[in-house]
Design a protein around this motif. Structure first.
Motif, PDB file in Angstrom:
ATOM      1  N   PHE A 223       0.810  -1.216   0.000  1.00 39.38           N
ATOM      2  CA  PHE A 223       0.000   0.000   0.000  1.00 39.38           C
ATOM      3  C   PHE A 223       0.847   1.271   0.000  1.00 39.38           C
ATOM      4  N   THR A 224       2.046   1.221   0.536  1.00 39.45           N
ATOM      5  CA  THR A 224       2.862   2.433   0.659  1.00 39.45           C
ATOM      6  C   THR A 224       3.986   2.515  -0.368  1.00 39.45           C
ATOM      7  N   GLY A 225       4.371   1.380  -0.942  1.00 39.34           N
ATOM      8  CA  GLY A 225       5.469   1.377  -1.900  1.00 39.34           C
ATOM      9  C   GLY A 225       6.842   1.480  -1.259  1.00 39.34           C
ATOM     10  N   GLU A 226       6.919   1.350   0.052  1.00 43.37           N
ATOM     11  CA  GLU A 226       8.192   1.424   0.765  1.00 43.37           C
ATOM     12  C   GLU A 226       8.543   0.049   1.326  1.00 43.37           C
ATOM     13  N   GLN A 227       9.836  -0.195   1.474  1.00 38.64           N
ATOM     14  CA  GLN A 227      10.307  -1.454   2.039  1.00 38.64           C
ATOM     15  C   GLN A 227      10.659  -1.242   3.513  1.00 38.64           C
ATOM     16  N   TYR A 228      10.291  -2.209   4.330  1.00 40.31           N
ATOM     17  CA  TYR A 228      10.497  -2.102   5.765  1.00 40.31           C
ATOM     18  C   TYR A 228      11.361  -3.266   6.257  1.00 40.31           C
ATOM     19  N   SER A 229      12.404  -2.921   6.987  1.00 39.33           N
ATOM     20  CA  SER A 229      13.299  -3.924   7.547  1.00 39.33           C
ATOM     21  C   SER A 229      12.692  -4.511   8.818  1.00 39.33           C
ATOM     22  N   LEU A 230      12.785  -5.813   8.948  1.00 37.46           N
ATOM     23  CA  LEU A 230      12.205  -6.485  10.115  1.00 37.46           C
ATOM     24  C   LEU A 230      12.851  -6.012  11.413  1.00 37.46           C
ATOM     25  N   GLU A 231      14.157  -5.932  11.429  1.00 36.53           N
ATOM     26  CA  GLU A 231      14.877  -5.630  12.661  1.00 36.53           C
ATOM     27  C   GLU A 231      15.089  -4.141  12.909  1.00 36.53           C
ATOM     28  N   HIS A 232      14.712  -3.288  11.941  1.00 30.87           N
ATOM     29  CA  HIS A 232      14.978  -1.855  12.104  1.00 30.87           C
ATOM     30  C   HIS A 232      13.718  -1.006  11.959  1.00 30.87           C
ATOM     31  N   THR A 233      12.552  -1.623  12.074  1.00 32.22           N
ATOM     32  CA  THR A 233      11.299  -0.891  11.950  1.00 32.22           C
ATOM     33  C   THR A 233      10.461  -1.106  13.191  1.00 32.22           C
ATOM     34  N   ALA A 234      10.065  -0.002  13.811  1.00 28.21           N
ATOM     35  CA  ALA A 234       9.186  -0.046  14.976  1.00 28.21           C
ATOM     36  C   ALA A 234       7.851   0.599  14.622  1.00 28.21           C
ATOM     37  N   PHE A 235       6.836   0.314  15.422  1.00 28.74           N
ATOM     38  CA  PHE A 235       5.497   0.834  15.167  1.00 28.74           C
ATOM     39  C   PHE A 235       4.988   1.560  16.401  1.00 28.74           C
TER      40      PHE A 235
END
Length: 436
Positions: A223-235
């Motif tokens: 939906f956003t077109g951005e890639q998110y790293s598992l270990e470097h992305t917080a919510f």
């Protein structure tokens, strides 16, 4: 040393690395804003709006005359005796000998009266713009709901994974403490094995949550077109749910308004077909340059000195079309019935979704005091546990085990709260997405 213990020690070694620090924190609003720019569904719906506007331009063209330029090149082979009347293209000329002939014609045609078919086509084209606008609004609403769901899924997994990782760390400490006590002969092998099983279950859960988190991040990336790293992305947690006084009428949702416009469009198209079965009245005009030569092709083209002009009033009535119009009328009648059924299905679906979210959010509001009380009790229990540990009233293994139990309760409570918050946000998005 038994096999389960060796297995657990191997798992310790694999998971012994520290967790990476988060380098990026996503928020719900930032993800929603990004999806408005990238989401395929919204961009496609915006193109539908542009296409429908050109459809309106096309419908308006029926109110203008049409101009045409025509060139005819013919050879007439005269087979009879005396004067003969032959045609050059759509024009008529008299010949009494075989000849080469050419003509250039500038033509004009205009429909004077067609029993309102043009007006209906123009109204239908305007309605197509409305349908495209409603479709864009529906695409925006669906995208926002899908992004909310995707973000909520990522947030739940993020919280579960983070707290499960902390529980794994505590269970490692518990296992090591029990292992030391086992070597000292204070606890038995059964308790040590139980601790090993609990640790293995939490590690398995952490791995499962990791797999689910990868899938959830990819879903959000769509939906956003951005890639998110598992270990470097917080919510970040969900913002406070905006106040919603009351939900709008279900008929005001863009999905329903689009279906209403489609039903009206099918009815208008049926009326167009009926008007098309009646005669049309128009006029045509033409200005022609023509020439002929009996012997030479080039000379006939070079001698375009003759001129004439025509003006005609034309009445045209196609009174039989092989039952084509009857088939169109029946098709459109059934299409209207189908759209009505689709509207009813969509209304029931929306009511079910909105009412479910409303009830869940009401539970959150009703349980607000109980949740605060539960949080207070958990905090008191953790503080009491810390004091008992400092005063050495209870042993370290008991402290770790009780702290893990408190974390499990806290994890379950946070997930329940989050799911209820998501329901409140769904209601807010539905209220904002309803068209006036």
């Amino acid at each position: 040393m038994s096999c389960p213990v060796i297995l657990i020690l191997a798992i310790f070694w694999l998971l012994g690395r520290p967790f990476s620090a988060w380098s990026r924190t996503l928020t719900l609003n930032s993800v929603l804003d990004r999806s408005h720019e990238h989401a395929w569904q919204i961009r496609i719906a915006e193109k539908d709006v542009d296409i429908s506007r050109y459809g309106l331009m096309e419908a308006r063209s029926a109110y203008y005359p049409t101009l045409s330029l025509r060139f005819d090149n013919e050879y007439v082979d005269f087979l009879g005796d005396g004067d003969s009347v032959v045609s050059v293209g759509d024009q008529v000329s008299a010949n009494d000998a075989s000849t080469f002939q050419h003509s250039f014609t500038l033509g004009l045609s205009y429909v004077l009266y067609d029993f309102g078919a043009r007006k209906l086509r123009l109204e239908k084209a305007r309605r197509e713009i409305d349908i495209a606008d409603f479709g864009r609004d529906a695409a925006l609403l669906e995208t926002r709901l899908n992004v909310l769901d995707a973000y909520g899924q990522c947030l739940q997994l993020f919280l579960q994974r983070r707290m499960t990782g902390e529980m794994v760390r505590l269970r490692k400490q518990t296992f090591k403490a029990l292992q030391a006590l086992r070597e000292a002969g204070i606890v038995g092998q059964v308790r040590l094995n139980n601790a090993a099983v609990d640790l293995a279950e939490d590690i398995s859960l952490w791995d499962e949550l990791t797999d689910l988190m990868v899938k959830a991040l990819e879903n959000l990336s769509y939906f956003t077109g951005e890639q998110y790293s598992l270990e470097h992305t917080a919510f970040a947690g969900l913002p406070a749910v905006p106040a919603t006084e009351s939900l709008p009428d279900f008929a005001s949702f863009p999905h329903i308004k689009s279906l209403d416009a489609q039903i009206a469009g099918a009815r208008a198209e049926r009326a167009i077909v009926l008007r098309g079965m009646l005669p049309t009245i128009g006029f045509t005009a033409g200005y022609r340059m023509y020439g002929a030569d009996e012997d030479d092709f080039d000379n006939s083209l070079n001698s375009l000195r003759a001129r004439d002009a025509t003006l005609s009033l034309v009445a045209r009535w196609e009174f039989f079309s092989g039952f084509r119009d009857v088939a169109r009328l029946n098709r459109l009648r059934l299409q209207v019935e189908q759209l009505r059924l689709e509207k009813g299905r969509r209304m029931d679906q929306l009511q079910q979704q909105v009412r479910t979210a409303e009830r869940i959010w009401q539970l959150a509001e009703e349980a607000h005091d109980r949740v605060d009380e539960r949080q207070r009790i958990l905090k008191q229990s953790d503080d009491a546990l810390e004091r008992l540990s400092e005063q050495r009233v209870i042993d370290r293994v008991t402290v770790l085990e009780q702290r893990i139990e408190l974390m499990e309760q806290e994890r379950d409570m946070k997930i329940t709260q989050l799911q209820r918050q998501l329901a409140g946000w769904q209601l807010s998005l539905w209220a904002d997405g309803a068209t006036p």
